[in-house]
Design a protein around this motif. Sequence first.
Motif, PDB file in Angstrom:
ATOM      1  N   ASP A 237       1.235  -1.401   0.037  1.00  0.00           N
ATOM      2  CA  ASP A 237       0.033  -0.279  -0.266  1.00  0.00           C
ATOM      3  C   ASP A 237       1.236   1.553   0.289  1.00  0.00           C
ATOM      4  O   ASP A 237       1.480   1.457   0.723  1.00  0.00           O
ATOM      5  N   TYR A 238       1.239   2.315  -0.981  1.00  0.00           N
ATOM      6  CA  TYR A 238       1.896   3.110  -1.603  1.00  0.00           C
ATOM      7  C   TYR A 238       0.934   4.305  -1.070  1.00  0.00           C
ATOM      8  O   TYR A 238       1.445   5.543  -1.312  1.00  0.00           O
ATOM      9  N   SER A 239      -0.778   4.432  -0.652  1.00  0.00           N
ATOM     10  CA  SER A 239      -1.353   5.457  -1.081  1.00  0.00           C
ATOM     11  C   SER A 239      -1.236   6.255   0.093  1.00  0.00           C
ATOM     12  O   SER A 239      -0.572   5.923   0.957  1.00  0.00           O
ATOM     13  N   GLU A 240      -1.272   7.613  -0.268  1.00  0.00           N
ATOM     14  CA  GLU A 240      -0.856   8.741   0.594  1.00  0.00           C
ATOM     15  C   GLU A 240      -1.717   8.768   1.879  1.00  0.00           C
ATOM     16  O   GLU A 240      -3.010   9.523   0.645  1.00  0.00           O
TER      17      GLU A 240
END
Lengths: 315, 385
Positions: free
Chosen positions: B4-7
């Motif tokens: 998960d790389y969502s900001e």
Amino acid sequence: MRLDLCPEAVEVGAMVRERIEGEGGVDVLRRCVADPDVRGAVGDMLGELGIWEIDISEGPIELEVAAEVCRAAGRYALPYPVVERLGATGADATALVSARGQAIANHRDLDLTWNALDLEGSRYDLPSGRRLPSATKLAPFGSEVDPVPRGDKAVRGAARLVLLQGWWLLGLLENAIEDTARYTEEREQFGRKLVRFQSVAFQLADMVLESEGSSELAKYALWSITNSADDDDALAEALGLRVALQRAAGVVLRGAHQLHGAMGFTDEVDVSWLSRASQAVRRLPEDSQRTTGAFLSAVERAGYSELGHIATASR
Amino acid sequence: MTLDYSEPAKVTSLRAELRMLVDEHVPRGFLGAFTDDPADLAVTERFSRELGSRRLLTMAWPEEFGGLGAGVLEQTALREEMWAAHEPRGAQYMGLNWVGPVIMRHGTEEQRSLHLPPIASGEVIWCQGFSEPEAGSDLPALRTRATRVEGGWRITGQKVWTSYASMAQWCFLLARTGDPRGRKDGITVFLLDMNQPGVEVRPIPTMLGPHHLNEVYFDDAWVPDSGVLGEVDRGWRIVMDVLSFERIGIARYARCESLLRAAPEALGADAWAELPSGLRERWAAAMVRTRQTRLLAYRLLERAKSGTPPISEAALYRVAVTTLDQEVAEVLMEIVGNAALGTSDGHAVFVREVEDHWRYAQASTVASGTLEINKNTVARAAAGS
């Protein structure tokens, strides 16, 4: 933010590695180059592990698992279309081909149903393939093919295929670095370990940087392609990964040869085989320069989304 | 749990707030505090006070020291946004990023209450008295001497390449208190008041701009006992702490990314299309390289959450980010072409940013540990040596 692959992916990747190691690691490649007809058994071996039941369209866990399988296969340059089968769209296996009418696809001679995609996602039928009569040491499993355009697109499919091909190449580079690093620690000249010579250490550091940077980007691209609602965005991300890995392959494998000295060219050491086997994957469907051109077109058309900001909504 | 790389939304809104503050308080064309124009220094002072009033200056600090206890991602976003905007906090980042945190960790109550509030409000500038003429990459060879006298210490010696010394009120100084051959043993950290007769600062003219680098001479300069940080003779442990903070330090990739992203629009559609396709391809590849470097920074930060990451991890990131700085600088210089050498267009902001970036990037592989030292560290870790 989670920067680690899911446990299922790690577990399956380790299982595949262990199985290939058990079969001799890069020796599987040596055997198949000597007798290409035994490649079918490699597919059966992976089948026994349940690998062909992975369906990457089912969700992020499956795609992460597939990526780790490709990395494990690439680690030994496993002579079987693992990427093409796990990334297949509408056939047993999907090859990546050039839109310029390039005529080589790896392993197309194997008895599977095949189709193809190019780097823009255009679809092709791939009616037949026969082993290249003049195949060089760089493409021992290359087949002549004649892709027939279908007139439609599968952009997301192309993105996934390019992604998995990236993971395969990543595994290969990681193995080459491990072997090279070990060699520079074991081998002594002038009474010193090779790694104590700065010119050697600097080259090794450059190799490590390429592989670590590619590894982080491969995970990011996987997440982005899984979660982005925009097909063009997904394709740009995949092509960016391929641009990075083609650069990485050049630095890592040139360094692996050089730091192994004359040993690096022999059939005895694995890096010699990994280097050769990488060529077909680095050059097909397009080489570094042309892939960068395709990436530029994708970015000028669709942009290159800011890190962590993809076009919403999980698919 | 998958990748998960969502900001997180709060990080995105922090970025928006910071960009708004930059738009409001930092004039277009600002290139940092260290120019010939004193107005630029004043911009950083005003901007720092603005951030201080919102507690954004010390966002990363624990709440007990006047901070917001912000998470790693928010701290990272702050560093990225500031560096992309040519660091409108001016010389503050050193005090905030590591002098303050190191004083929190190793300082006495008296030192904390003397130093932390002025750092938190952006009223004080620190310099770092580390490198010497005979102790550059080989820092443990330092010779600046501290001699114990009644109530404190007398310092004699010379430091060099000291950033911000001409404007700093305080110096985070390393001096030898033990055996001159003791290498890492016998070094002590002093918090030294720069405003005293025994301290002389001589600016070193450089291509990086005025005020940036200096020589500092100490001739019987005075530090009271209360100015010793940590234990006498055992300062090296603190140095290692500082170096690990500093190596994460500047988010150089953030300016690379903002300049690369701005390039097509800054040039205009027609001029962009007329660039050789090979140059635009290098631009595209540089965007990928920037993304890789930023991801390496995030990995390092993630590992730092669960303890100090191995020095080889920090070294790898340093190799990545400093070489990125130079690679991107070369691509950008070719994109703006001869204009980087001078243009009659006084409003050519992007060209000036690129030229400034190129000059500054030349120092990136030398500052805070040279490229060569870092590459050796990476290689030896890889070889298990």
